[in-house]
Design a protein around this motif. Structure first.
Motif, PDB file in Angstrom:
ATOM      1  N   TRP A  30       0.829  -1.208   0.000  1.00  0.00           N
ATOM      2  CA  TRP A  30       0.000   0.000   0.000  1.00  0.00           C
ATOM      3  C   TRP A  30       0.863   1.258   0.000  1.00  0.00           C
ATOM      4  N   MET A  31       0.388   2.307  -0.655  1.00  0.00           N
ATOM      5  CA  MET A  31       1.006   3.641  -0.615  1.00  0.00           C
ATOM      6  C   MET A  31       2.323   3.713  -1.384  1.00  0.00           C
ATOM      7  N   VAL A  32       2.614   2.694  -2.188  1.00  0.00           N
ATOM      8  CA  VAL A  32       3.814   2.699  -3.034  1.00  0.00           C
ATOM      9  C   VAL A  32       3.467   2.002  -4.347  1.00  0.00           C
ATOM     10  N   SER A  33       4.420   2.045  -5.291  1.00  0.00           N
ATOM     11  CA  SER A  33       4.322   1.283  -6.537  1.00  0.00           C
ATOM     12  C   SER A  33       5.450   0.254  -6.555  1.00  0.00           C
ATOM     13  N   SER A  34       5.642  -0.361  -7.715  1.00  0.00           N
ATOM     14  CA  SER A  34       6.738  -1.330  -7.836  1.00  0.00           C
ATOM     15  C   SER A  34       8.102  -0.682  -7.650  1.00  0.00           C
ATOM     16  N   ALA A  35       8.153   0.656  -7.665  1.00  0.00           N
ATOM     17  CA  ALA A  35       9.427   1.349  -7.425  1.00  0.00           C
ATOM     18  C   ALA A  35      10.007   1.027  -6.054  1.00  0.00           C
ATOM     19  N   VAL A  36       9.169   0.561  -5.133  1.00  0.00           N
ATOM     20  CA  VAL A  36       9.671   0.197  -3.803  1.00  0.00           C
ATOM     21  C   VAL A  36      10.698  -0.939  -3.895  1.00  0.00           C
ATOM     22  N   TYR A  37      10.668  -1.685  -4.997  1.00  0.00           N
ATOM     23  CA  TYR A  37      11.608  -2.799  -5.195  1.00  0.00           C
ATOM     24  C   TYR A  37      12.853  -2.398  -5.974  1.00  0.00           C
ATOM     25  N   ASN A  38      13.027  -1.118  -6.298  1.00  0.00           N
ATOM     26  CA  ASN A  38      14.162  -0.717  -7.141  1.00  0.00           C
ATOM     27  C   ASN A  38      15.495  -1.168  -6.559  1.00  0.00           C
ATOM     28  N   LYS A  39      15.704  -0.902  -5.280  1.00  0.00           N
ATOM     29  CA  LYS A  39      16.996  -1.256  -4.666  1.00  0.00           C
ATOM     30  C   LYS A  39      17.169  -2.768  -4.590  1.00  0.00           C
ATOM     31  N   PRO A 128      -5.779   1.344  15.593  1.00  0.00           N
ATOM     32  CA  PRO A 128      -6.482   2.299  16.449  1.00  0.00           C
ATOM     33  C   PRO A 128      -7.146   3.392  15.615  1.00  0.00           C
ATOM     34  N   ASP A 129      -8.199   3.980  16.159  1.00  0.00           N
ATOM     35  CA  ASP A 129      -8.972   4.968  15.413  1.00  0.00           C
ATOM     36  C   ASP A 129      -8.109   6.120  14.888  1.00  0.00           C
ATOM     37  N   GLU A 130      -7.154   6.571  15.712  1.00  0.00           N
ATOM     38  CA  GLU A 130      -6.338   7.707  15.278  1.00  0.00           C
ATOM     39  C   GLU A 130      -5.440   7.319  14.101  1.00  0.00           C
ATOM     40  N   ALA A 131      -4.978   6.067  14.098  1.00  0.00           N
ATOM     41  CA  ALA A 131      -4.165   5.601  12.971  1.00  0.00           C
ATOM     42  C   ALA A 131      -5.023   5.446  11.719  1.00  0.00           C
ATOM     43  N   VAL A 132      -6.256   4.965  11.875  1.00  0.00           N
ATOM     44  CA  VAL A 132      -7.161   4.827  10.728  1.00  0.00           C
ATOM     45  C   VAL A 132      -7.348   6.174  10.040  1.00  0.00           C
ATOM     46  N   GLY A 133      -7.606   7.218  10.825  1.00  0.00           N
ATOM     47  CA  GLY A 133      -7.790   8.544  10.246  1.00  0.00           C
ATOM     48  C   GLY A 133      -6.559   9.030   9.514  1.00  0.00           C
ATOM     49  N   LEU A 134      -5.387   8.831  10.113  1.00  0.00           N
ATOM     50  CA  LEU A 134      -4.138   9.263   9.487  1.00  0.00           C
ATOM     51  C   LEU A 134      -3.883   8.511   8.198  1.00  0.00           C
ATOM     52  N   PHE A 135      -3.974   7.190   8.254  1.00  0.00           N
ATOM     53  CA  PHE A 135      -3.638   6.358   7.098  1.00  0.00           C
ATOM     54  C   PHE A 135      -4.640   6.571   5.953  1.00  0.00           C
ATOM     55  N   ARG A 136      -5.922   6.488   6.272  1.00  0.00           N
ATOM     56  CA  ARG A 136      -6.946   6.460   5.230  1.00  0.00           C
ATOM     57  C   ARG A 136      -7.058   7.802   4.505  1.00  0.00           C
ATOM     58  N   ASN A 137      -6.745   8.883   5.197  1.00  0.00           N
ATOM     59  CA  ASN A 137      -6.890  10.222   4.610  1.00  0.00           C
ATOM     60  C   ASN A 137      -5.557  10.838   4.189  1.00  0.00           C
ATOM     61  N   SER A 138      -4.568   9.988   3.940  1.00  0.00           N
ATOM     62  CA  SER A 138      -3.208  10.489   3.692  1.00  0.00           C
ATOM     63  C   SER A 138      -2.905  10.765   2.225  1.00  0.00           C
ATOM     64  N   ALA A 139      -3.852  10.521   1.329  1.00  0.00           N
ATOM     65  CA  ALA A 139      -3.555  10.641  -0.100  1.00  0.00           C
ATOM     66  C   ALA A 139      -3.035  12.030  -0.450  1.00  0.00           C
ATOM     67  N   GLN A 140      -1.891  12.048  -1.163  1.00  0.00           N
ATOM     68  CA  GLN A 140      -1.281  13.283  -1.661  1.00  0.00           C
ATOM     69  C   GLN A 140      -1.048  14.318  -0.555  1.00  0.00           C
ATOM     70  N   GLN A 177      -7.570   4.966  -0.205  1.00  0.00           N
ATOM     71  CA  GLN A 177      -8.673   4.627   0.692  1.00  0.00           C
ATOM     72  C   GLN A 177      -9.194   3.214   0.441  1.00  0.00           C
ATOM     73  N   GLY A 178      -9.397   2.860  -0.840  1.00  0.00           N
ATOM     74  CA  GLY A 178      -9.935   1.540  -1.147  1.00  0.00           C
ATOM     75  C   GLY A 178      -8.998   0.428  -0.732  1.00  0.00           C
ATOM     76  N   ALA A 179      -7.705   0.598  -1.018  1.00  0.00           N
ATOM     77  CA  ALA A 179      -6.737  -0.426  -0.648  1.00  0.00           C
ATOM     78  C   ALA A 179      -6.571  -0.501   0.869  1.00  0.00           C
ATOM     79  N   PHE A 180      -6.597   0.642   1.529  1.00  0.00           N
ATOM     80  CA  PHE A 180      -6.512   0.630   3.000  1.00  0.00           C
ATOM     81  C   PHE A 180      -7.673  -0.173   3.596  1.00  0.00           C
ATOM     82  N   ASP A 181      -8.884   0.091   3.102  1.00  0.00           N
ATOM     83  CA  ASP A 181     -10.042  -0.653   3.609  1.00  0.00           C
ATOM     84  C   ASP A 181      -9.883  -2.146   3.366  1.00  0.00           C
ATOM     85  N   ALA A 182      -9.297  -2.504   2.221  1.00  0.00           N
ATOM     86  CA  ALA A 182      -9.140  -3.921   1.886  1.00  0.00           C
ATOM     87  C   ALA A 182      -8.125  -4.616   2.789  1.00  0.00           C
ATOM     88  N   TRP A 183      -6.957  -3.993   2.979  1.00  0.00           N
ATOM     89  CA  TRP A 183      -5.931  -4.722   3.741  1.00  0.00           C
ATOM     90  C   TRP A 183      -6.196  -4.737   5.236  1.00  0.00           C
TER      91      TRP A 183
END
Length: 258
Positions: A30-39, A128-140, A177-183
């Motif tokens: 989540w929150m990355v692309s295949s570029a996370v595997y570059n190294k 935890p609820d505070e983490a849900v808010g941070l993670f789910r609403n973090s786009a851009q 948001q969609g991927a966060f809800d899924a995982w």
């Protein structure tokens, strides 16, 4: 960069790197692309690596929906078909580990082995609820995403953090948001008994996914699974401790071939 169109008309981009007897599909989280595997890809040898950008990330299409673990798994199999990988070893990091588990459970005849790096369990992981808010609403929102990396990582350099944040900043809210809800929901632990592939679960000092938790939630339900522990890094050992992670992958592949 190659592309394949899925059965729901989404273009998935992927790249193929290297040559060798084994097809190695690298599934990012989540929150990355295949570029996370570059190294990591730069340190893997004698394998044919297939690196998809999951829908919503990287160069793939960014639809309004379809961000479920099942849909991601279907996309991975479409990529494998297009790349001519009838059989493969699958590596999944974080949410990508959930996707790998779904693939291994539903297409066991194709999966020769599986490496799960700090994987989210098939059962999901409540936050935890505070983490849900941070993670789910973090786009851009670079500050929010930097805070998430700060919570998750132990040994991330400034350059590596900036690279991850640059990548994350291109991902739209629908995907975040969609991927966060899924995982977080998971919901397919009942499928783990269908996995037949030898499986290595890599655990670190990730504060969200400690070794004991991964042993109970992932290793024990999979018949041929075992755990290895890499002390020091947090959630992104493929970036934080790339040489050690590459060694773990090479050792696993060597064990399979023997």
């Amino acid at each position: 960069m190659a592309t394949v169109q899925t059965d729901d008309q989404v273009q998935i981009s992927y790249q193929v790197q290297g040559e060798g007897p084994t097809n190695l599909i690298l599934v990012h989280g989540w929150m990355v692309s295949s570029a996370v595997y570059n190294k990591l890809a730069g340190q893997l040898q004698d394998v044919r690596m297939i690196r998809p950008d999951l829908r919503g990330t990287g160069s793939s299409d960014k639809p309004d929906g379809g961000y479920s673990i099942e849909r991601y798994a279907k996309d991975i199999l479409a990529v494998a078909d297009d790349a001519g990988a009838d059989k493969f070893v699958i590596v999944g990091h974080s949410m990508g580990g959930q996707v790998a588990q779904w693939v291994a459970a539903t297409a066991p005849q194709r999966v020769q082995g599986m490496i799960l790096i700090n994987t989210v369990p098939a059962s999901g992981i409540p936050l935890p609820d505070e983490a849900v808010g941070l993670f789910r609403n973090s786009a851009q929102n670079r500050d929010s995403q930097a805070a998430i990396l700060g919570m998750a990582c132990k040994e991330l350099s400034e350059d590596d953090q900036n690279a991850l944040l640059d990548d994350a900043g291109q991902i739209p809210a629908a995907c975040i948001q969609g991927a966060f809800d899924a995982w977080t929901a998971g919901g397919f632990a009942d499928k783990l008994g269908q996995i037949t592939a030898p499986t290595l679960v890599v655990a670190t000092d990730d504060p969200f996914l400690p070794p004991d938790f991964l042993t109970g939630a992932v290793v024990n339900p999979i018949a041929k699974a075992r755990l290895t522990y890499l002390p020091g890094p947090g959630h992104y050992p493929l970036v934080e401790r790339t040489p050690e992670t590459a060694s773990i992958v090479h050792s696993f592949l060597a064990g399979l071939s023997s």
